[in-house]
Design a protein around this motif. Structure first.
Motif, mmCIF file in Angstrom:
data_model
loop_
_atom_site.group_PDB
_atom_site.id
_atom_site.type_symbol
_atom_site.label_atom_id
_atom_site.label_comp_id
_atom_site.label_asym_id
_atom_site.label_seq_id
_atom_site.Cartn_x
_atom_site.Cartn_y
_atom_site.Cartn_z
ATOM 1 N N GLY A 82 0.803 -1.207 0.000
ATOM 2 C CA GLY A 82 0.000 0.000 0.000
ATOM 3 C C GLY A 82 0.840 1.264 0.000
ATOM 4 N N LEU A 83 2.172 1.103 0.030
ATOM 5 C CA LEU A 83 3.083 2.238 0.042
ATOM 6 C C LEU A 83 3.702 2.491 -1.322
ATOM 7 C CD1 LEU A 83 4.961 1.393 3.379
ATOM 8 C CD2 LEU A 83 2.988 2.911 3.079
ATOM 9 N N TYR A 84 3.886 1.420 -2.095
ATOM 10 C CA TYR A 84 4.481 1.532 -3.431
ATOM 11 C C TYR A 84 4.057 0.305 -4.236
ATOM 12 C CZ TYR A 84 7.796 -1.002 -0.468
ATOM 13 O OH TYR A 84 8.351 -1.847 0.454
ATOM 14 N N GLY A 85 4.258 0.359 -5.530
ATOM 15 C CA GLY A 85 3.840 -0.737 -6.400
ATOM 16 C C GLY A 85 4.834 -1.878 -6.403
ATOM 17 N N THR A 86 4.313 -3.101 -6.372
ATOM 18 C CA THR A 86 5.146 -4.302 -6.394
ATOM 19 C C THR A 86 4.746 -5.161 -7.582
ATOM 20 O OG1 THR A 86 5.214 -4.279 -3.970
ATOM 21 C CG2 THR A 86 5.878 -6.314 -5.064
ATOM 22 N N HIS A 185 11.309 5.779 -1.258
ATOM 23 C CA HIS A 185 10.330 5.926 -2.336
ATOM 24 C C HIS A 185 9.790 7.348 -2.394
ATOM 25 C CE1 HIS A 185 6.333 5.293 -4.318
ATOM 26 N NE2 HIS A 185 7.055 4.481 -5.069
ATOM 27 N N THR A 186 9.615 7.969 -1.224
ATOM 28 C CA THR A 186 9.125 9.345 -1.168
ATOM 29 C C THR A 186 10.176 10.328 -1.687
ATOM 30 O OG1 THR A 186 7.739 8.817 0.744
ATOM 31 C CG2 THR A 186 8.215 11.144 0.361
ATOM 32 N N VAL A 187 11.411 10.079 -1.304
ATOM 33 C CA VAL A 187 12.500 10.984 -1.695
ATOM 34 C C VAL A 187 12.830 10.846 -3.174
ATOM 35 C CG1 VAL A 187 14.948 11.511 -1.342
ATOM 36 C CG2 VAL A 187 13.468 11.053 0.620
ATOM 37 N N SER A 188 12.878 9.611 -3.672
ATOM 38 C CA SER A 188 13.248 9.383 -5.071
ATOM 39 C C SER A 188 12.493 8.190 -5.646
ATOM 40 C CB SER A 188 14.756 9.148 -5.194
ATOM 41 O OG SER A 188 15.098 8.811 -6.522
ATOM 42 N N HIS A 189 11.418 8.463 -6.388
ATOM 43 C CA HIS A 189 10.677 7.390 -7.045
ATOM 44 C C HIS A 189 11.578 6.642 -8.024
ATOM 45 C CE1 HIS A 189 7.047 9.095 -5.355
ATOM 46 N NE2 HIS A 189 6.321 8.151 -5.916
ATOM 47 N N GLU A 190 12.438 7.381 -8.722
ATOM 48 C CA GLU A 190 13.287 6.770 -9.737
ATOM 49 C C GLU A 190 14.230 5.732 -9.133
ATOM 50 O OE1 GLU A 190 12.787 9.997 -9.368
ATOM 51 O OE2 GLU A 190 11.692 10.495 -11.218
ATOM 52 N N LEU A 191 14.858 6.090 -8.002
ATOM 53 C CA LEU A 191 15.776 5.156 -7.357
ATOM 54 C C LEU A 191 15.027 3.950 -6.803
ATOM 55 C CD1 LEU A 191 18.571 4.364 -6.402
ATOM 56 C CD2 LEU A 191 18.260 5.837 -4.390
ATOM 57 N N ALA A 192 13.854 4.184 -6.197
ATOM 58 C CA ALA A 192 13.047 3.080 -5.662
ATOM 59 C C ALA A 192 12.619 2.141 -6.787
ATOM 60 C CB ALA A 192 11.822 3.627 -4.939
ATOM 61 N N ASP A 193 12.195 2.705 -7.915
ATOM 62 C CA ASP A 193 11.805 1.887 -9.064
ATOM 63 C C ASP A 193 12.976 1.044 -9.565
ATOM 64 O OD1 ASP A 193 9.217 2.742 -9.067
ATOM 65 O OD2 ASP A 193 9.414 4.113 -10.756
ATOM 66 N N PHE A 194 14.160 1.653 -9.595
ATOM 67 C CA PHE A 194 15.348 0.934 -10.061
ATOM 68 C C PHE A 194 15.657 -0.246 -9.136
ATOM 69 C CE2 PHE A 194 19.964 0.273 -9.791
ATOM 70 C CZ PHE A 194 20.219 -0.135 -11.100
ATOM 71 N N ILE A 195 15.594 -0.022 -7.812
ATOM 72 C CA ILE A 195 15.884 -1.097 -6.855
ATOM 73 C C ILE A 195 14.886 -2.237 -7.003
ATOM 74 C CG2 ILE A 195 15.943 -1.682 -4.398
ATOM 75 C CD1 ILE A 195 17.045 1.137 -3.890
#
Length: 211
Positions: A82-86, A185-195
């Motif tokens: 519920g915090l980010y997409g998986t 994820h809040t600070v950097s969507h791009e980095l979270a998506d990459f991980i």
């Protein structure tokens, strides 16, 4: 009762009131989920939305008069989904994101109405329940280091009870499983998506093979 049926959710609260004489706490913790890539099945999506979202709203709405009278609490059990997409959990993620939006707004409405009902949004991490372990070992390919870090179901339940008793608006358990990545994820969507994209091939290989 079938939590996909609104009538059953209403009957459940009515039965609870009849047996218990009222409610002090309502813990919403049931869930349906699929580990599979999105295939466009809208009927299946509607069913999981009914179980994971609509039933939560229906149960809370039906119980609200009793909870208001008792200055009670609602605990909404969510997920890191519920915090980010998986990946391979698009439908499940949709239900958990919906819960967050609805109950956060409802909390503000209750404050505005001066209704003393607390809503605790509880976000568990990786829990070593019997069902969770069967999925990890059967459907997913999780590294041993991840399995070794699974939280105890008993300790998670205790953390939920303590959070509800303290009337917290949001709680994480274990904190380390969810909060750091939520912050990233809040600070950097791009980095979270990459991980996520780099980790996904490790644990989704069996899901991909099954489809």
């Amino acid at each position: 009762m079938d939590m996909a049926e609104v009538n059953d959710t209403e009957k459940l609260i009515e039965k609870a009131e009849k047996i218990l004489g009222g409610l002090d706490y309502l813990v919403l913790n049931h869930a349906l989920y699929y580990w599979e890539f999105w295939d466009g099945n809208i009927e299946k999506l509607q069913n999981i939305m009914n179980v994971n979202f609509v039933s939560f709203v229906s149960l809370a709405s039906k119980a609200l008069p009793m909870l208001t009278k008792a200055n009670g609490s609602i605990v909404v059990v969510s997920s890191s989904a519920g915090l980010y997409g998986t990946p391979a959990m698009s439908s499940y993620c949709a239900t958990k994101h919906a819960l967050g939006g609805f109950f956060e707004a409802l909390r503000q409405e209750l404050i505005w109405k001066k209704a003393n009902v607390a809503i605790t949004y509880f976000i568990p991490g990786f829990i070593g329940s019997e069902g969770g372990l069967s999925i990890i070992q059967g459907q997913l390919k999780m590294p041993d280091i991840v399995i070794s870090q699974l939280a105890s179901p008993d300790r998670t339940a205790l953390a939920l009870v303590k959070s509800a008793a303290a009337r917290k608006s949001i709680a994480y358990y274990p904190w380390i499983h969810t909060r750091p990545f939520e912050t990233l994820h809040t600070v950097s969507h791009e980095l979270a998506d990459f991980i996520i994209s780099q980790l996904s091939p490790v644990y989704l290989i069996r899901v991909a093979e099954s489809q």
